[in-house]
Design an enzyme around this catalytic site. Sequence first.
Site, mmCIF file in Angstrom:
data_model
loop_
_atom_site.group_PDB
_atom_site.id
_atom_site.type_symbol
_atom_site.label_atom_id
_atom_site.label_comp_id
_atom_site.label_asym_id
_atom_site.label_seq_id
_atom_site.Cartn_x
_atom_site.Cartn_y
_atom_site.Cartn_z
ATOM 1 N N GLN A 94 0.507 -1.539 -0.076
ATOM 2 C CA GLN A 94 0.125 -0.368 0.396
ATOM 3 C C GLN A 94 0.767 1.222 -0.030
ATOM 4 O O GLN A 94 0.325 2.346 -0.480
ATOM 5 C CB GLN A 94 -0.693 0.108 1.213
ATOM 6 C CG GLN A 94 -1.686 -0.923 1.576
ATOM 7 C CD GLN A 94 -2.729 -0.780 3.106
ATOM 8 O OE1 GLN A 94 -3.598 -0.340 2.953
ATOM 9 N NE2 GLN A 94 -1.725 -1.846 3.869
ATOM 10 N N HIS A 112 -1.766 1.412 -4.387
ATOM 11 C CA HIS A 112 -1.931 2.405 -3.935
ATOM 12 C C HIS A 112 -0.664 3.787 -6.004
ATOM 13 O O HIS A 112 -0.851 4.738 -4.167
ATOM 14 C CB HIS A 112 -2.375 2.331 -2.412
ATOM 15 C CG HIS A 112 -3.163 2.335 -1.907
ATOM 16 N ND1 HIS A 112 -3.370 1.794 -0.148
ATOM 17 C CD2 HIS A 112 -4.122 1.317 -2.943
ATOM 18 C CE1 HIS A 112 -4.486 1.343 -0.757
ATOM 19 N NE2 HIS A 112 -5.100 1.275 -1.336
HETATM 20 C C1 BV8 Z 1 -11.863 3.067 -3.411
HETATM 21 C C2 BV8 Z 1 -2.077 6.603 -1.553
HETATM 22 C C3 BV8 Z 1 -13.596 2.375 -4.363
HETATM 23 C C4 BV8 Z 1 -2.526 8.584 -0.899
HETATM 24 C C5 BV8 Z 1 -4.330 5.599 0.080
HETATM 25 C C6 BV8 Z 1 -16.823 3.462 5.080
HETATM 26 C C7 BV8 Z 1 -16.497 2.539 5.041
HETATM 27 C C8 BV8 Z 1 -14.917 1.683 4.168
HETATM 28 C C9 BV8 Z 1 -14.768 1.989 3.305
HETATM 29 C C10 BV8 Z 1 -14.673 3.592 2.715
HETATM 30 C C11 BV8 Z 1 -16.142 3.923 3.312
HETATM 31 N N1 BV8 Z 1 -15.633 5.559 2.939
HETATM 32 C C12 BV8 Z 1 -14.941 5.450 2.040
HETATM 33 C C13 BV8 Z 1 -14.473 3.919 1.915
HETATM 34 C C14 BV8 Z 1 -13.289 3.707 0.452
HETATM 35 C C15 BV8 Z 1 -12.089 3.856 1.174
HETATM 36 C C16 BV8 Z 1 -11.497 3.481 2.943
HETATM 37 O O1 BV8 Z 1 -11.465 2.562 2.845
HETATM 38 N N2 BV8 Z 1 -11.970 5.311 3.622
HETATM 39 C C17 BV8 Z 1 -11.536 4.460 4.631
HETATM 40 C C18 BV8 Z 1 -10.236 5.687 5.785
HETATM 41 C C19 BV8 Z 1 -12.834 3.728 6.061
HETATM 42 N N3 BV8 Z 1 -10.788 3.508 0.589
HETATM 43 C C20 BV8 Z 1 -10.854 4.314 -1.042
HETATM 44 O O2 BV8 Z 1 -11.463 4.854 -1.406
HETATM 45 C C21 BV8 Z 1 -10.180 3.054 -1.724
HETATM 46 N N4 BV8 Z 1 -10.228 2.917 -3.119
HETATM 47 O O3 BV8 Z 1 -12.644 1.827 -2.164
HETATM 48 O O4 BV8 Z 1 -12.454 3.213 -4.685
HETATM 49 C C22 BV8 Z 1 -14.319 2.087 -6.112
HETATM 50 C C23 BV8 Z 1 -15.065 1.176 -6.693
HETATM 51 C C24 BV8 Z 1 -15.218 1.959 -8.283
HETATM 52 C C25 BV8 Z 1 -14.570 2.822 -8.583
HETATM 53 C C26 BV8 Z 1 -13.784 3.687 -8.279
HETATM 54 C C27 BV8 Z 1 -13.436 3.312 -6.906
HETATM 55 C C28 BV8 Z 1 -8.513 3.703 -2.304
HETATM 56 C C29 BV8 Z 1 -8.309 3.898 -0.698
HETATM 57 C C30 BV8 Z 1 -6.708 3.894 -1.227
HETATM 58 C C31 BV8 Z 1 -6.381 5.416 -0.929
HETATM 59 N N5 BV8 Z 1 -4.954 5.789 -0.763
HETATM 60 N N6 BV8 Z 1 -2.771 6.079 -0.195
HETATM 61 C C32 BV8 Z 1 -1.172 8.553 -0.047
HETATM 62 O O5 BV8 Z 1 -1.101 8.062 0.337
HETATM 63 O O6 BV8 Z 1 -0.909 9.875 0.374
HETATM 64 S S1 BV8 Z 1 -4.367 4.817 1.600
HETATM 65 C C33 BV8 Z 1 -2.817 4.808 2.685
HETATM 66 O O7 BV8 Z 1 -3.327 5.259 4.007
HETATM 67 C C34 BV8 Z 1 -2.221 3.839 2.536
HETATM 68 O O8 BV8 Z 1 -2.106 4.113 1.099
HETATM 69 C C35 BV8 Z 1 -2.641 2.719 3.552
HETATM 70 O O9 BV8 Z 1 -3.596 1.681 2.608
HETATM 71 C C36 BV8 Z 1 -4.368 3.206 4.212
HETATM 72 C C37 BV8 Z 1 -3.593 2.498 5.796
HETATM 73 O O10 BV8 Z 1 -2.268 3.370 6.044
HETATM 74 P P1 BV8 Z 1 -1.672 2.044 6.742
HETATM 75 O O11 BV8 Z 1 -0.231 1.271 5.687
HETATM 76 O O12 BV8 Z 1 -2.094 1.092 6.983
HETATM 77 O O13 BV8 Z 1 -1.061 3.051 7.940
HETATM 78 P P2 BV8 Z 1 -1.436 3.612 9.216
HETATM 79 O O14 BV8 Z 1 -0.717 4.872 9.807
HETATM 80 O O15 BV8 Z 1 -3.265 3.334 9.218
HETATM 81 O O16 BV8 Z 1 -1.167 2.256 9.763
HETATM 82 C C38 BV8 Z 1 0.503 1.722 10.424
HETATM 83 C C39 BV8 Z 1 0.335 0.655 10.625
HETATM 84 O O17 BV8 Z 1 1.395 0.307 11.522
HETATM 85 C C40 BV8 Z 1 -0.551 0.652 12.251
HETATM 86 O O18 BV8 Z 1 -0.980 -0.536 12.622
HETATM 87 C C41 BV8 Z 1 1.051 0.686 13.396
HETATM 88 O O19 BV8 Z 1 0.643 0.699 14.705
HETATM 89 C C42 BV8 Z 1 1.862 -0.686 12.922
HETATM 90 N N7 BV8 Z 1 3.300 0.583 12.795
HETATM 91 C C43 BV8 Z 1 4.194 1.467 13.181
HETATM 92 N N8 BV8 Z 1 4.662 1.450 13.060
HETATM 93 C C44 BV8 Z 1 5.221 0.067 12.999
HETATM 94 C C45 BV8 Z 1 4.168 -0.445 13.134
HETATM 95 N N9 BV8 Z 1 4.096 -1.903 12.452
HETATM 96 C C46 BV8 Z 1 5.390 -2.725 12.643
HETATM 97 N N10 BV8 Z 1 6.368 -1.647 12.915
HETATM 98 C C47 BV8 Z 1 6.683 -0.739 13.171
HETATM 99 N N11 BV8 Z 1 7.938 0.239 13.961
#
Ligand code: BV8
Length: 236
Positions: A94, A112
């Site tokens: 991602q 992504h």
């Molecule tokens: C789509 C690029 C449909 C941007 C990213 C309501 C309910 C459910 C879903 C939705 C909803 N409303 C909207 C949606 C859909 C939406 C979504 O899921 N929203 C969420 C917020 C609810 N999804 C979308 O829009 C996706 N597209 O659904 O399209 C569609 C269908 C037909 C036709 C057209 C379209 C697109 C999603 C992609 C968005 N872009 N990235 C950028 O980077 O600027 S998302 C971005 O956040 C990341 O890429 C990643 O995917 C996502 C989650 O982030 P993580 O990588 O998990 O990072 P995070 O900080 O959250 O967590 C880090 C983890 O690491 C933690 O757990 C932490 O504990 C751990 N950690 C920290 N340090 C360490 C560690 N682990 C180990 N070692 C360490 N040292």
Amino acid sequence: MGDMSNIRNIVILTGAGVSAESGIDTFRSAGGLWENHRVEDVATPEAFARDPNLVLRFYDARREAIQTKAPNPAHDALARLDAGWNGNLLLVTQNVDDLHERAESRRLLHMHGEHLNAWCSFCDTRHRWRAPLLDRPPCPACGSRALRPDIVWFGEMPYRMDEIYAALREVDLFVSIGTSGAVYPSAGFAQTARELGARTLELNLEPSQGSRMFHECRHGPASEVVPAWAEEMLAG
Ligand code: BV8
């Protein structure tokens, strides 16, 4: 990890946590804020249409920052596993940084998008890009000023989903590394794999939103838990 002898096909999903120890901020540890904007409010086509300079500054800053970072032991371990694993292996990230490439992972795809690509929304070509986009440089292919970050924003379709689901259909072991399980469709892969009979493993700093979907969870920093797991797999 239980019976590993029948593991042949592996799918690995990584998120921002695998790059955290390389000094790249995750989305939600910093509260997902950037200059008091939530990522979900900046990483959208609507935000880009409303205030392109704000969005371009957001991505220019991150594109520049990742070029000062280096892979950490988690990236290196995943590349060793890729090189040494005789079965199928697909690393779905991602992340939009290039640290998996620089660690020399090969069987890799960015669902992504990538910071180091620019995408021309006029002629639909993509170009390796390390410089800022704020001053709207001309597209190398068509000359238009329509280059945007090659990043999948919220509401946009992630890349290469057909390849990902094809790999999930054959998967024996699905491993989620460093992701919060907050974003779909990637957050749904563990359930898909489990329903298809695969084993599921989470390697993360702490329990994620989807931890209950995993047969096994190992918590700790990626730079420790990922090399330990990769060596275990290579030892067979
Ligand atoms: C789509 C690029 C449909 C941007 C990213 C309501 C309910 C459910 C879903 C939705 C909803 N409303 C909207 C949606 C859909 C939406 C979504 O899921 N929203 C969420 C917020 C609810 N999804 C979308 O829009 C996706 N597209 O659904 O399209 C569609 C269908 C037909 C036709 C057209 C379209 C697109 C999603 C992609 C968005 N872009 N990235 C950028 O980077 O600027 S998302 C971005 O956040 C990341 O890429 C990643 O995917 C996502 C989650 O982030 P993580 O990588 O998990 O990072 P995070 O900080 O959250 O967590 C880090 C983890 O690491 C933690 O757990 C932490 O504990 C751990 N950690 C920290 N340090 C360490 C560690 N682990 C180990 N070692 C360490 N040292």
